[in-house]
Design an enzyme around this catalytic site. Structure first.
Site, PDB file in Angstrom:
ATOM      1  N   ARG A  80       0.845  -1.194   0.000  1.00  0.00           N
ATOM      2  CA  ARG A  80       0.000   0.000   0.000  1.00  0.00           C
ATOM      3  C   ARG A  80       0.880   1.244   0.000  1.00  0.00           C
ATOM      4  O   ARG A  80       2.004   1.244   0.478  1.00  0.00           O
ATOM      5  CB  ARG A  80      -0.906   0.023   1.238  1.00  0.00           C
ATOM      6  CG  ARG A  80      -2.114  -0.904   1.139  1.00  0.00           C
ATOM      7  CD  ARG A  80      -3.013  -0.820   2.359  1.00  0.00           C
ATOM      8  NE  ARG A  80      -2.357  -1.291   3.549  1.00  0.00           N
ATOM      9  CZ  ARG A  80      -1.786  -0.529   4.469  1.00  0.00           C
ATOM     10  NH1 ARG A  80      -1.833   0.798   4.373  1.00  0.00           N
ATOM     11  NH2 ARG A  80      -1.195  -1.055   5.506  1.00  0.00           N
ATOM     12  N   TYR A 208      -1.556  -3.553  -6.836  1.00  0.00           N
ATOM     13  CA  TYR A 208      -1.372  -4.238  -5.554  1.00  0.00           C
ATOM     14  C   TYR A 208      -2.644  -4.239  -4.696  1.00  0.00           C
ATOM     15  O   TYR A 208      -3.343  -3.221  -4.613  1.00  0.00           O
ATOM     16  CB  TYR A 208      -0.220  -3.592  -4.752  1.00  0.00           C
ATOM     17  CG  TYR A 208      -0.183  -4.136  -3.351  1.00  0.00           C
ATOM     18  CD1 TYR A 208       0.347  -5.402  -3.106  1.00  0.00           C
ATOM     19  CD2 TYR A 208      -0.750  -3.438  -2.291  1.00  0.00           C
ATOM     20  CE1 TYR A 208       0.325  -5.942  -1.831  1.00  0.00           C
ATOM     21  CE2 TYR A 208      -0.776  -3.978  -1.009  1.00  0.00           C
ATOM     22  CZ  TYR A 208      -0.234  -5.235  -0.788  1.00  0.00           C
ATOM     23  OH  TYR A 208      -0.273  -5.769   0.479  1.00  0.00           O
ATOM     24  N   LYS A 217      -9.859  -2.356   1.582  1.00  0.00           N
ATOM     25  CA  LYS A 217      -9.556  -1.213   2.432  1.00  0.00           C
ATOM     26  C   LYS A 217     -10.304   0.048   1.966  1.00  0.00           C
ATOM     27  O   LYS A 217     -10.763   0.841   2.781  1.00  0.00           O
ATOM     28  CB  LYS A 217      -8.043  -0.963   2.486  1.00  0.00           C
ATOM     29  CG  LYS A 217      -7.269  -2.143   3.086  1.00  0.00           C
ATOM     30  CD  LYS A 217      -7.680  -2.394   4.509  1.00  0.00           C
ATOM     31  CE  LYS A 217      -7.327  -3.757   5.070  1.00  0.00           C
ATOM     32  NZ  LYS A 217      -5.946  -4.057   5.296  1.00  0.00           N
ATOM     33  N   HIS A 237     -10.644  -2.357  11.377  1.00  0.00           N
ATOM     34  CA  HIS A 237      -9.563  -3.229  10.884  1.00  0.00           C
ATOM     35  C   HIS A 237      -9.361  -4.349  11.909  1.00  0.00           C
ATOM     36  O   HIS A 237      -8.386  -4.350  12.653  1.00  0.00           O
ATOM     37  CB  HIS A 237      -8.285  -2.383  10.735  1.00  0.00           C
ATOM     38  CG  HIS A 237      -7.176  -3.054   9.988  1.00  0.00           C
ATOM     39  ND1 HIS A 237      -5.849  -2.702  10.161  1.00  0.00           N
ATOM     40  CD2 HIS A 237      -7.179  -4.025   9.054  1.00  0.00           C
ATOM     41  CE1 HIS A 237      -5.086  -3.442   9.359  1.00  0.00           C
ATOM     42  NE2 HIS A 237      -5.863  -4.254   8.679  1.00  0.00           N
ATOM     43  N   SER A 259      -1.453  -3.622  10.241  1.00  0.00           N
ATOM     44  CA  SER A 259      -1.125  -4.508   9.131  1.00  0.00           C
ATOM     45  C   SER A 259       0.093  -5.363   9.453  1.00  0.00           C
ATOM     46  O   SER A 259       1.084  -4.875  10.000  1.00  0.00           O
ATOM     47  CB  SER A 259      -0.843  -3.674   7.884  1.00  0.00           C
ATOM     48  OG  SER A 259      -1.980  -2.894   7.585  1.00  0.00           O
ATOM     49  N   CYS A 261       0.473  -7.644  11.684  1.00  0.00           N
ATOM     50  CA  CYS A 261       0.739  -7.782  13.117  1.00  0.00           C
ATOM     51  C   CYS A 261      -0.047  -8.924  13.742  1.00  0.00           C
ATOM     52  O   CYS A 261      -0.248  -8.949  14.961  1.00  0.00           O
ATOM     53  CB  CYS A 261       0.469  -6.474  13.836  1.00  0.00           C
ATOM     54  SG  CYS A 261       1.687  -5.215  13.414  1.00  0.00           S
ATOM     55  N   ASP A 286      -9.610  -9.699   8.810  1.00  0.00           N
ATOM     56  CA  ASP A 286      -9.042  -8.368   8.524  1.00  0.00           C
ATOM     57  C   ASP A 286     -10.001  -7.211   8.793  1.00  0.00           C
ATOM     58  O   ASP A 286      -9.555  -6.148   9.194  1.00  0.00           O
ATOM     59  CB  ASP A 286      -8.591  -8.325   7.059  1.00  0.00           C
ATOM     60  CG  ASP A 286      -7.630  -7.170   6.765  1.00  0.00           C
ATOM     61  OD1 ASP A 286      -6.666  -6.995   7.533  1.00  0.00           O
ATOM     62  OD2 ASP A 286      -7.857  -6.444   5.773  1.00  0.00           O
ATOM     63  N   ARG A 374       2.036 -12.221  -0.561  1.00  0.00           N
ATOM     64  CA  ARG A 374       0.687 -12.509  -0.056  1.00  0.00           C
ATOM     65  C   ARG A 374       0.084 -13.724  -0.731  1.00  0.00           C
ATOM     66  O   ARG A 374       0.459 -14.088  -1.843  1.00  0.00           O
ATOM     67  CB  ARG A 374      -0.225 -11.299  -0.326  1.00  0.00           C
ATOM     68  CG  ARG A 374       0.200 -10.020   0.386  1.00  0.00           C
ATOM     69  CD  ARG A 374      -0.677  -9.710   1.556  1.00  0.00           C
ATOM     70  NE  ARG A 374      -0.108  -8.677   2.415  1.00  0.00           N
ATOM     71  CZ  ARG A 374      -0.678  -8.278   3.557  1.00  0.00           C
ATOM     72  NH1 ARG A 374      -1.815  -8.799   3.949  1.00  0.00           N
ATOM     73  NH2 ARG A 374      -0.107  -7.361   4.306  1.00  0.00           N
TER      74      ARG A 374
HETATM   75  P1  GTP Z   1      -2.667  -7.727   7.318  1.00  0.00           P
HETATM   76  O1  GTP Z   1      -3.190  -8.737   6.361  1.00  0.00           O
HETATM   77  O2  GTP Z   1      -1.536  -6.922   6.755  1.00  0.00           O
HETATM   78  O3  GTP Z   1      -3.713  -6.832   7.893  1.00  0.00           O
HETATM   79  O4  GTP Z   1      -1.924  -8.522   8.494  1.00  0.00           O
HETATM   80  P2  GTP Z   1      -2.353  -9.458   9.718  1.00  0.00           P
HETATM   81  O5  GTP Z   1      -2.567  -8.616  10.921  1.00  0.00           O
HETATM   82  O6  GTP Z   1      -3.422 -10.403   9.340  1.00  0.00           O
HETATM   83  O7  GTP Z   1      -0.975 -10.243  10.021  1.00  0.00           O
HETATM   84  P3  GTP Z   1      -0.609 -11.796   9.918  1.00  0.00           P
HETATM   85  O8  GTP Z   1      -1.426 -12.673  10.825  1.00  0.00           O
HETATM   86  O9  GTP Z   1      -0.590 -12.176   8.501  1.00  0.00           O
HETATM   87  O10 GTP Z   1       0.875 -11.793  10.509  1.00  0.00           O
HETATM   88  C1  GTP Z   1       1.899 -11.005   9.982  1.00  0.00           C
HETATM   89  C2  GTP Z   1       3.244 -11.558  10.373  1.00  0.00           C
HETATM   90  O11 GTP Z   1       3.365 -11.658  11.793  1.00  0.00           O
HETATM   91  C3  GTP Z   1       3.487 -12.953   9.823  1.00  0.00           C
HETATM   92  O12 GTP Z   1       4.823 -13.036   9.382  1.00  0.00           O
HETATM   93  C4  GTP Z   1       3.257 -13.852  11.002  1.00  0.00           C
HETATM   94  O13 GTP Z   1       3.997 -15.049  10.927  1.00  0.00           O
HETATM   95  C5  GTP Z   1       3.711 -12.978  12.177  1.00  0.00           C
HETATM   96  N1  GTP Z   1       2.971 -13.297  13.428  1.00  0.00           N
HETATM   97  C6  GTP Z   1       1.647 -13.503  13.547  1.00  0.00           C
HETATM   98  N2  GTP Z   1       1.311 -13.806  14.830  1.00  0.00           N
HETATM   99  C7  GTP Z   1       2.455 -13.769  15.533  1.00  0.00           C
HETATM  100  C8  GTP Z   1       2.771 -13.986  16.915  1.00  0.00           C
HETATM  101  O14 GTP Z   1       1.909 -14.274  17.748  1.00  0.00           O
HETATM  102  N3  GTP Z   1       4.080 -13.839  17.281  1.00  0.00           N
HETATM  103  C9  GTP Z   1       5.046 -13.531  16.374  1.00  0.00           C
HETATM  104  N4  GTP Z   1       6.299 -13.412  16.817  1.00  0.00           N
HETATM  105  N5  GTP Z   1       4.794 -13.327  15.060  1.00  0.00           N
HETATM  106  C10 GTP Z   1       3.511 -13.437  14.644  1.00  0.00           C
HETATM  107  C1  SPV Z   2      -3.117  -4.540   5.153  1.00  0.00           C
HETATM  108  O1  SPV Z   2      -2.144  -3.934   4.659  1.00  0.00           O
HETATM  109  O2  SPV Z   2      -3.600  -4.251   6.276  1.00  0.00           O
HETATM  110  C2  SPV Z   2      -3.723  -5.679   4.421  1.00  0.00           C
HETATM  111  C3  SPV Z   2      -3.283  -5.930   3.057  1.00  0.00           C
HETATM  112  O3  SPV Z   2      -4.613  -6.322   4.937  1.00  0.00           O
HETATM  113  S1  SPV Z   2      -4.020  -4.814   1.933  1.00  0.00           S
HETATM  114  O4  SPV Z   2      -5.204  -5.431   1.370  1.00  0.00           O
HETATM  115  O5  SPV Z   2      -3.038  -4.547   0.884  1.00  0.00           O
HETATM  116  O6  SPV Z   2      -4.383  -3.575   2.599  1.00  0.00           O
HETATM  117 MN    MN Z   3      -5.203  -5.498   6.941  1.00  0.00          MN
END
Ligand code: GTP
Ligand code: SPV
Ligand code: MN
Length: 595
Positions: A80, A208, A217, A237, A259, A261, A286, A374
């Site tokens: 983004r 993207y 979003k 979110h 994001s 996290c 999400d 992704r």
């Molecule tokens: P968006 O799709 O961007 O909104 O992200 P999201 O909040 O869904 O994040 P996601 O669950 O995909 O995790 C992002 C990264 O953090 C990945 O590389 C995961 O492996 C890592 N991660 C997720 N949960 C944990 C956790 O509890 N501990 C640690 N150390 N890393 C984590």
């Molecule tokens: C984020 O960045 O929080 C995502 C991926 O979930 S996107 O759809 O690109 O915003």
């Molecule tokens: Mn997101």
């Protein structure tokens, strides 16, 4: 070659005169060779996939990945772009200091000049979609017009798209209009513009995810948050999850983390072996739309129908559900490949042969898979997809959790004393930046409610709206803050995370049910070590103490920073919120200094 659409393209398969008028208006501006009205059928997806395979835009993968494809985006178009994302309200103050702003007339003129003739030689795809269950009163329709077949395939996996959505839209009349073109991918000619007062989005120059899949979003957060404020609900979110304890009690929990996290991972959590009898099922990963219900509780739906998840870090140990989910019918964007064409990223076994740009892997070029690589996959592929995701009324929330990625200060878990304190906790979320957006990674920044990039209006008004929604609830969810990302001096995570996070969720649900006590601290209520279910987890006791410590001086400095940041939002910051910050500061001052 004629630059006019073919006559049969002009015969639109819809009774919505407004939609037909808009499609024709856009076609006159962008000059596509063809117009294709998407019906969402399997045949349509197969045709578009074939088209993209023929042009080399998609690639097939190892036969162990049936129905999966690789897509490599332009190397300058991998995340983004917050600095190119605008909220264009008539009155600049309504967009707030949290958004980039441009006057609507100037923004339209600028975007229309970019769109002028941009679809010559291309096909204009009309994508009717519905955010939320087709039969839910809380769902909202939109139409995305795009020249990208990759966008069509992604929208098909992530939303309820095609014929049924169009039928609902025709019944309702109102829909969000999103116009998108990948343009020439020149970052100088890339803008994502939102016109909340017109329920309109114009996005040019990026293919993207968050910039191009306009249902996500752009619609479900930026435009929807604006509508939600006008109508008395919240667009957030947040992941949505159903958690069932060994006694068979199910609670629904929403969690907002910035994001990359951990939302997808928490939404698909696999309980540790030492917590038998617990189950976790995904409603959403999400976005959540939250409505005060007639019963005084807060109800939530997931407007999406699929995931656009972070690939790196996903593996059989961290999250077997996600790992298994992407073994079929998945689009991988910017992952690396092994020599036998299996998708690869950091955290997986095996070795990369080609990097995300398709070059032979050389560590000197950086990570093999892009850190923001992704996967796009339908929620139907999720082994723990919850049937409640289809309930038109949504699910009632027991708890809302905020969190960020913070190597220091923020403890493992902390409970707000009431809703308004919870709003303060949400407004104080800060997190280290990730690869989900362009710019530096690992820089701590304030990200209130994990909505900094997504709130379509002034944060001061947004916090007031949160407070007002709370006042309309007789049984508001309890509010918590968590942090899975504390690090030691060597940069190692203090908390194991992933499945083990259920231990914290279990404490949270014990608090919801009044089954456990908590220790009052100046920043909120926290578990005593004995109250956290830690059986079967080997965790250094000094780490645990660190995770549950309150650094009084550190919080003092944090609240001072927060007060400064609030002042950016001027007199739109709710008085109640400022008062809560004052009383939180006073509590710290009454505390003997630690550290
Ligand atoms: P968006 O799709 O961007 O909104 O992200 P999201 O909040 O869904 O994040 P996601 O669950 O995909 O995790 C992002 C990264 O953090 C990945 O590389 C995961 O492996 C890592 N991660 C997720 N949960 C944990 C956790 O509890 N501990 C640690 N150390 N890393 C984590
Ligand atoms: C984020 O960045 O929080 C995502 C991926 O979930 S996107 O759809 O690109 O915003
Ligand atoms: Mn997101």
């Amino acid at each position: 070659m004629s630059s006019l659409p073919r006559l049969d393209d002009l015969i639109a398969p819809t009774s919505s005169a407004e939609l037909v008028r808009w499609v024709h208006e856009v076609a006159a501006l962008t000059q596509p060779d063809r117009i294709h009205w998407c019906d969402g059928s399997d045949g349509e997806a197969a045709t578009l996939t074939r088209l993209l395979l023929d042009t080399g835009a998609l690639e097939t993968l190892h036969p162990d990945y049936p129905g999966c494809h690789l897509y490599r985006s332009h190397p300058n178009d991998v995340a983004r772009v917050e600095h190119l994302t605008f909220v264009c309200t008539r009155d600049q103050t309504d967009a707030g200091p949290n958004n980039y702003w441009m006057a609507p007339a100037a923004a339209h003129a600028h975007m229309d000049s970019l769109f002028s003739g941009c679809m010559r030689g291309r096909t204009l795809y009309v994508i009717p979609y519905c955010m939320g269950p087709l039969d839910s009163p809380f769902s909202r329709c939109g139409v995305e017009l795009t020249d990208s077949p990759y966008v069509v395939l992604n929208m098909r996996l992530m939303t309820r798209m095609g014929q049924d959505a169009l039928a609902r839209l025709e019944r309702e009349g109102r829909f969000v209009r999103g116009l998108h073109s990948t343009g020439d991918l020149d970052p100088e000619r890339r803008f994502i513009m939102h016109f909340p007062e017109e329920l309109m989005i114009k996005s040019f120059g990026s293919g993207y995810g968050g910039n191009a899949l306009l249902g996500k979003k752009c619609h479900a957060l930026r435009i929807a948050s604006w509508q939600a404020r006008e109508e008395g609900w919240l667009a957030e979110h947040m992941l949505l999850v159903a958690i069932t304890n060994p006694a068979g009690e199910t609670h629904y929990v929403a969690a907002a983390f910035p994001s990359a996290c951990g939302k997808t991972n928490l939404a698909m959590l696999i309980p540790p072996a030492s917590m038998p009898g617990w189950t976790v099922r995904t409603i959403g990963d999400d976005i959540a739309w939250l409505h005060p219900g007639p019963d005084g509780r807060l109800w939530a739906i997931n407007p999406e129908a699929g995931y656009f998840g972070v690939a790196p870090g996903t593996n059989a140990r961290s999250n077997r559900n996600a790992h298994d989910m992407v073994r079929g019918d998945t689009i991988f964007t910017n992952v690396a490949l092994t020599d036998d064409r299996k998708p690869w990223w950091d955290g997986l076994e095996g070795r990369p042969a080609l990097d995300w740009r398709g070059r032979p892997y050389d560590p000197a070029n950086g990570p093999a898979a892009h850190p923001n690589a992704r996967f796009t996959v339908s929620a139907r592929s999720n082994p723990v997809y919850a049937h409640e995701a289809h309930h038109p009324e949504g699910v009632p929330l027991s708890a809302i959790i905020f969190g960020g990625r913070r190597r220091s200060l923020a403890p493992l878990v902390c409970e707000a004393s009431d809703w308004t304190h919870g709003v303060l906790m949400g407004a104080s979320v800060a997190s280290e930046t990730t690869a989900a957006a362009t710019g530096a990674v690992g820089v701590l920044r304030r990200d209130p409610m994990a909505m900094k990039p997504f709130c379509g209006y002034h944060f001061g008004d947004y916090w007031q709206h949160w407070i007002d929604v709370g006042k309309s609830l007789r049984q508001p969810p309890k509010v918590f803050h968590v942090n899975w990302f504390r690090q030691d001096a060597e940069g190692r995570f203090l908390w194991p995370g992933f499945g083990e996070n259920l231990r914290v969720l279990a404490w949270i649900l014990d608090r919801v049910s009044g089954r456990t006590d908590a220790a009052d601290t100046p920043i909120g209520r926290m578990p005593r070590v004995a109250d956290l279910p830690l059986d079967g987890l080997s965790l250094d006791s000094s780490h645990l103490a660190e995770l549950l410590a309150v650094d009084t001086q550190g919080w003092h400095a944090e609240y001072a920073r927060l007060r400064e940041e609030f002042s950016l939002y001027g007199d739109r910051v709710p008085v109640e919120l400022s008062q809560r910050l004052d009383s939180a500061t006073a509590k710290l001052e009454a505390q003997p200094s630690q550290r």
